[in-house]
Write a protein that holds these residues in place. Structure first.
Motif, PDB file in Angstrom:
ATOM      1  N   ILE A 145       0.856  -1.176   0.000  1.00 51.57           N
ATOM      2  CA  ILE A 145       0.000   0.000   0.000  1.00 51.57           C
ATOM      3  C   ILE A 145       0.902   1.239   0.000  1.00 51.57           C
ATOM      4  O   ILE A 145       1.833   1.339   0.794  1.00 51.57           O
ATOM      5  CB  ILE A 145      -0.927   0.021   1.238  1.00 51.57           C
ATOM      6  CG1 ILE A 145      -1.817  -1.227   1.256  1.00 51.57           C
ATOM      7  CG2 ILE A 145      -1.780   1.291   1.239  1.00 51.57           C
ATOM      8  CD1 ILE A 145      -2.711  -1.358   0.057  1.00 51.57           C
ATOM      9  N   GLY A 146       0.615   2.173  -0.915  1.00 51.16           N
ATOM     10  CA  GLY A 146       1.396   3.403  -1.010  1.00 51.16           C
ATOM     11  C   GLY A 146       0.587   4.611  -0.599  1.00 51.16           C
ATOM     12  O   GLY A 146      -0.641   4.600  -0.597  1.00 51.16           O
ATOM     13  N   ARG A 147       1.296   5.670  -0.257  1.00 50.17           N
ATOM     14  CA  ARG A 147       0.648   6.927   0.127  1.00 50.17           C
ATOM     15  C   ARG A 147       1.525   8.104  -0.312  1.00 50.17           C
ATOM     16  O   ARG A 147       2.657   7.926  -0.766  1.00 50.17           O
ATOM     17  CB  ARG A 147       0.415   6.979   1.636  1.00 50.17           C
ATOM     18  CG  ARG A 147       1.691   6.952   2.462  1.00 50.17           C
ATOM     19  CD  ARG A 147       1.370   7.030   3.957  1.00 50.17           C
ATOM     20  NE  ARG A 147       2.551   6.866   4.785  1.00 50.17           N
ATOM     21  CZ  ARG A 147       3.371   7.857   5.150  1.00 50.17           C
ATOM     22  NH1 ARG A 147       3.101   9.093   4.739  1.00 50.17           N
ATOM     23  NH2 ARG A 147       4.433   7.629   5.902  1.00 50.17           N
ATOM     24  N   SER A 148       0.975   9.314  -0.180  1.00 53.49           N
ATOM     25  CA  SER A 148       1.684  10.578  -0.428  1.00 53.49           C
ATOM     26  C   SER A 148       2.082  10.789  -1.891  1.00 53.49           C
ATOM     27  O   SER A 148       2.868  11.678  -2.188  1.00 53.49           O
ATOM     28  CB  SER A 148       2.952  10.675   0.452  1.00 53.49           C
ATOM     29  OG  SER A 148       2.624  10.555   1.814  1.00 53.49           O
ATOM     30  N   LEU A 149       1.535   9.971  -2.791  1.00 54.46           N
ATOM     31  CA  LEU A 149       1.813  10.161  -4.211  1.00 54.46           C
ATOM     32  C   LEU A 149       0.717  11.012  -4.856  1.00 54.46           C
ATOM     33  O   LEU A 149       0.985  11.761  -5.805  1.00 54.46           O
ATOM     34  CB  LEU A 149       1.897   8.801  -4.911  1.00 54.46           C
ATOM     35  CG  LEU A 149       2.501   8.772  -6.316  1.00 54.46           C
ATOM     36  CD1 LEU A 149       3.972   9.161  -6.275  1.00 54.46           C
ATOM     37  CD2 LEU A 149       2.357   7.383  -6.943  1.00 54.46           C
ATOM     38  N   PHE A 150      -0.517  10.892  -4.331  1.00 54.88           N
ATOM     39  CA  PHE A 150      -1.656  11.614  -4.891  1.00 54.88           C
ATOM     40  C   PHE A 150      -2.365  12.400  -3.801  1.00 54.88           C
ATOM     41  O   PHE A 150      -2.280  12.067  -2.617  1.00 54.88           O
ATOM     42  CB  PHE A 150      -2.663  10.638  -5.528  1.00 54.88           C
ATOM     43  CG  PHE A 150      -2.062   9.709  -6.535  1.00 54.88           C
ATOM     44  CD1 PHE A 150      -1.606  10.188  -7.753  1.00 54.88           C
ATOM     45  CD2 PHE A 150      -1.949   8.350  -6.274  1.00 54.88           C
ATOM     46  CE1 PHE A 150      -1.053   9.347  -8.693  1.00 54.88           C
ATOM     47  CE2 PHE A 150      -1.405   7.489  -7.207  1.00 54.88           C
ATOM     48  CZ  PHE A 150      -0.948   7.993  -8.418  1.00 54.88           C
ATOM     49  N   LYS A 151      -3.073  13.432  -4.219  1.00 55.15           N
ATOM     50  CA  LYS A 151      -3.917  14.165  -3.299  1.00 55.15           C
ATOM     51  C   LYS A 151      -5.198  13.382  -3.038  1.00 55.15           C
ATOM     52  O   LYS A 151      -5.563  12.488  -3.811  1.00 55.15           O
ATOM     53  CB  LYS A 151      -4.257  15.539  -3.871  1.00 55.15           C
ATOM     54  CG  LYS A 151      -3.049  16.451  -4.045  1.00 55.15           C
ATOM     55  CD  LYS A 151      -3.467  17.782  -4.643  1.00 55.15           C
ATOM     56  CE  LYS A 151      -2.263  18.701  -4.822  1.00 55.15           C
ATOM     57  NZ  LYS A 151      -2.637  20.001  -5.434  1.00 55.15           N
ATOM     58  N   LYS A 152      -5.887  13.771  -1.989  1.00 57.31           N
ATOM     59  CA  LYS A 152      -7.103  13.058  -1.604  1.00 57.31           C
ATOM     60  C   LYS A 152      -8.152  13.100  -2.706  1.00 57.31           C
ATOM     61  O   LYS A 152      -8.858  12.122  -2.952  1.00 57.31           O
ATOM     62  CB  LYS A 152      -7.665  13.675  -0.315  1.00 57.31           C
ATOM     63  CG  LYS A 152      -8.921  13.011   0.204  1.00 57.31           C
ATOM     64  CD  LYS A 152      -9.386  13.666   1.493  1.00 57.31           C
ATOM     65  CE  LYS A 152     -10.664  13.015   2.000  1.00 57.31           C
ATOM     66  NZ  LYS A 152     -11.144  13.652   3.259  1.00 57.31           N
ATOM     67  N   GLU A 153      -8.224  14.258  -3.429  1.00 58.77           N
ATOM     68  CA  GLU A 153      -9.264  14.414  -4.451  1.00 58.77           C
ATOM     69  C   GLU A 153      -8.863  13.862  -5.821  1.00 58.77           C
ATOM     70  O   GLU A 153      -9.640  13.902  -6.772  1.00 58.77           O
ATOM     71  CB  GLU A 153      -9.629  15.903  -4.586  1.00 58.77           C
ATOM     72  CG  GLU A 153      -8.473  16.796  -5.008  1.00 58.77           C
ATOM     73  CD  GLU A 153      -7.669  17.319  -3.830  1.00 58.77           C
ATOM     74  OE1 GLU A 153      -6.918  18.282  -4.036  1.00 58.77           O
ATOM     75  OE2 GLU A 153      -7.810  16.761  -2.716  1.00 58.77           O
ATOM     76  N   THR A 154      -7.640  13.335  -5.965  1.00 61.17           N
ATOM     77  CA  THR A 154      -7.169  12.821  -7.252  1.00 61.17           C
ATOM     78  C   THR A 154      -7.939  11.570  -7.656  1.00 61.17           C
ATOM     79  O   THR A 154      -8.191  10.689  -6.821  1.00 61.17           O
ATOM     80  CB  THR A 154      -5.663  12.495  -7.181  1.00 61.17           C
ATOM     81  OG1 THR A 154      -4.943  13.669  -6.850  1.00 61.17           O
ATOM     82  CG2 THR A 154      -5.165  11.970  -8.526  1.00 61.17           C
ATOM     83  N   ASN A 155      -8.297  11.496  -8.934  1.00 61.30           N
ATOM     84  CA  ASN A 155      -8.933  10.294  -9.465  1.00 61.30           C
ATOM     85  C   ASN A 155      -7.839   9.284  -9.795  1.00 61.30           C
ATOM     86  O   ASN A 155      -7.243   9.310 -10.874  1.00 61.30           O
ATOM     87  CB  ASN A 155      -9.746  10.632 -10.714  1.00 61.30           C
ATOM     88  CG  ASN A 155     -10.462   9.424 -11.288  1.00 61.30           C
ATOM     89  OD1 ASN A 155     -10.445   8.331 -10.694  1.00 61.30           O
ATOM     90  ND2 ASN A 155     -11.088   9.587 -12.444  1.00 61.30           N
ATOM     91  N   ILE A 156      -7.577   8.370  -8.868  1.00 63.60           N
ATOM     92  CA  ILE A 156      -6.466   7.421  -9.017  1.00 63.60           C
ATOM     93  C   ILE A 156      -6.714   6.459 -10.171  1.00 63.60           C
ATOM     94  O   ILE A 156      -5.777   5.896 -10.750  1.00 63.60           O
ATOM     95  CB  ILE A 156      -6.247   6.665  -7.685  1.00 63.60           C
ATOM     96  CG1 ILE A 156      -5.830   7.677  -6.609  1.00 63.60           C
ATOM     97  CG2 ILE A 156      -5.195   5.573  -7.823  1.00 63.60           C
ATOM     98  CD1 ILE A 156      -5.621   7.080  -5.235  1.00 63.60           C
ATOM     99  N   GLN A 157      -7.967   6.298 -10.562  1.00 64.72           N
ATOM    100  CA  GLN A 157      -8.279   5.385 -11.664  1.00 64.72           C
ATOM    101  C   GLN A 157      -7.548   5.794 -12.945  1.00 64.72           C
ATOM    102  O   GLN A 157      -7.224   4.946 -13.774  1.00 64.72           O
ATOM    103  CB  GLN A 157      -9.803   5.375 -11.902  1.00 64.72           C
ATOM    104  CG  GLN A 157     -10.301   4.249 -12.801  1.00 64.72           C
ATOM    105  CD  GLN A 157     -10.028   2.865 -12.223  1.00 64.72           C
ATOM    106  OE1 GLN A 157     -10.048   2.693 -11.002  1.00 64.72           O
ATOM    107  NE2 GLN A 157      -9.778   1.894 -13.095  1.00 64.72           N
ATOM    108  N   LEU A 158      -7.245   7.090 -13.102  1.00 63.69           N
ATOM    109  CA  LEU A 158      -6.530   7.555 -14.289  1.00 63.69           C
ATOM    110  C   LEU A 158      -5.093   7.043 -14.326  1.00 63.69           C
ATOM    111  O   LEU A 158      -4.470   6.986 -15.396  1.00 63.69           O
ATOM    112  CB  LEU A 158      -6.522   9.090 -14.328  1.00 63.69           C
ATOM    113  CG  LEU A 158      -7.889   9.787 -14.435  1.00 63.69           C
ATOM    114  CD1 LEU A 158      -7.719  11.297 -14.299  1.00 63.69           C
ATOM    115  CD2 LEU A 158      -8.557   9.443 -15.764  1.00 63.69           C
ATOM    116  N   PHE A 159      -4.550   6.674 -13.152  1.00 67.62           N
ATOM    117  CA  PHE A 159      -3.153   6.237 -13.063  1.00 67.62           C
ATOM    118  C   PHE A 159      -3.005   4.722 -12.999  1.00 67.62           C
ATOM    119  O   PHE A 159      -1.880   4.229 -12.952  1.00 67.62           O
ATOM    120  CB  PHE A 159      -2.496   6.866 -11.823  1.00 67.62           C
ATOM    121  CG  PHE A 159      -2.405   8.366 -11.882  1.00 67.62           C
ATOM    122  CD1 PHE A 159      -1.264   8.988 -12.349  1.00 67.62           C
ATOM    123  CD2 PHE A 159      -3.470   9.158 -11.468  1.00 67.62           C
ATOM    124  CE1 PHE A 159      -1.175  10.366 -12.406  1.00 67.62           C
ATOM    125  CE2 PHE A 159      -3.392  10.538 -11.517  1.00 67.62           C
ATOM    126  CZ  PHE A 159      -2.238  11.147 -11.996  1.00 67.62           C
TER     127      PHE A 159
END
Length: 369
Positions: free
Chosen positions: A262-276
């Motif tokens: 599990i990773g953290r601190s790469l995206f903001k809370k509101e980022t749509n991670i599905q795009l990555f």
């Protein structure tokens, strides 16, 4: 032909004088004044007050046409019909004039002199990729099949900070003593201009105070490709493969099993991670992983590691597991009281690198194979 003077002679017609820049002309040929979209037939020609029937490149010539108002043309170009085109933007090979103070910034506006016109233009600078920095300049064509690196400003050695190093290289800036041999700019004109291909382009700041001891000429270059389509932004620019190199860094928070973390601190809370999802990330311990899915709603994500974690990586992550362990709500064991949880000797970081093409309408993220 470059026309520098236009006047009428009573009983003869209108005479245009200038120098033939390329090609040739003969008596009776049709010529076009592209700025006015007017075509006229050559009635007579003279060189140094002597009548001639033909002239070629380099000749100083006066040609006479009929039924044309000389007030419509003071300086400009005359050419074979449809041989010159009006352009709305251009790709220019750029060189900075050393005496100009300050940087040449992307999105800045300059006075652009091209042909016989000076108009305002907005610039976007780009350079070769780092592995092509040393390639010999090409000043007669532009290769649309290659990829280019977006630059926030024209790269100059005297603007490179002494501690540039790897951070500058990752951001697309040169390290100390390293600059490309050729750079380009996309110039977008505020109003269309008519000019020949491979003509000289001069960028200047004519609005600067003339009483200050500064050079107002900022750069010069060669026009390699003109964009004639008024809707060039939608129809042509997507073919120009200029990209920004993006870097993101995060941390491994904990291990799920030998193949997933599990990773953290790469995206903001509101980022749509599905795009990555599907993009590759690299762990600081050497493993390569793939973003698999979002994990919760706080910007965390799951990374799948096809080759599995090495034993050394598991040891480094073990203290993280112990630190994250919690008793159930309301419970605190005696053993935990006053005990300081061990910190990992070196946090394991995650690095995500991808390209985003400036003119890609879909804003896709692309990684090198």
């Amino acid at each position: 032909m470059s026309v520098d003077h236009c006047f009428s002679i009573k009983g003869q017609g209108t005479v245009m004088t200038g120098t033939i820049l390329s090609g040739s002309i003969s008596l009776g040929d049709s010529v076009e004044i592209p700025a006015l979209k007017v075509v006229k037939k050559v009635k007579s020609m003279q060189m140094f007050h002597m009548p001639v029937t033909s002239a070629m490149q380099g000749d100083r010539l006066g040609l006479c046409v009929t039924q044309f108002d000389p007030k419509l043309l003071e300086r400009g170009l005359v050419c074979t019909p449809e041989s010159l085109h009006t352009i709305h933007a251009a790709i220019v090979s750029v060189e900075k004039i050393p005496y100009f103070r300050g940087p040449l910034q992307t999105k800045a506006k300059f006075h652009i002199t091209v042909g016989h016109e000076t108009v305002m233009g907005r610039l976007m600078f780009f350079s070769p990729t780092h592995d092509h920095f040393g390639h010999k300049p090409v000043l007669d064509s532009f290769d649309f099949s290659r990829e280019y690196l977006f630059q926030e400003q024209f790269l100059c050695k005297n603007l490179v900070p002494a501690d540039g190093g790897e951070a500058n290289q990752q951001a697309g800036q040169p390290t100390e003593g390293q600059c490309p041999l050729q750079q380009w700019a996309l110039v977008e004109f505020e109003k269309p201009v008519t000019c020949p291909r491979l003509c000289l382009v001069i960028g200047s700041r004519l609005d600067a105070d003339i009483h200050t001891n500064t050079c107002r000429l900022a750069f010069h270059g060669t026009l390699l490709h003109g964009l004639e389509d008024k809707n060039y932004a939608e129809n042509f620019l997507p073919k120009l493969k200029v990209y920004k190199l993006k870097h993101k860094h995060g941390l491994v928070e904990r291990v799920m099993d030998d193949y997933n973390v599990i990773g953290r601190s790469l995206f903001k809370k509101e980022t749509n991670i599905q795009l990555f999802v599907g993009l590759k990330v690299h762990l600081s311990t050497g493993e390569m992983g793939v973003i698999d899915s979002a994990f919760g709603q706080s910007g965390k994500f799951k990374v799948h590691i096809p080759g599995g974690l090495s034993p050394e990586s598991k040891k480094m992550l073990a203290p993280v597991l112990k630190k994250r362990g919690r008793a159930s709500r309301g419970e605190t064991t005696r053993e935990e009281e006053g005990v300081e949880r061990p910190e990992p000797s070196q946090p394991i970081t995650l690095s995500l690198t991808f390209k985003r093409y400036v003119f890609d309408t879909h804003k896709r993220m692309v990684q090198s194979p």
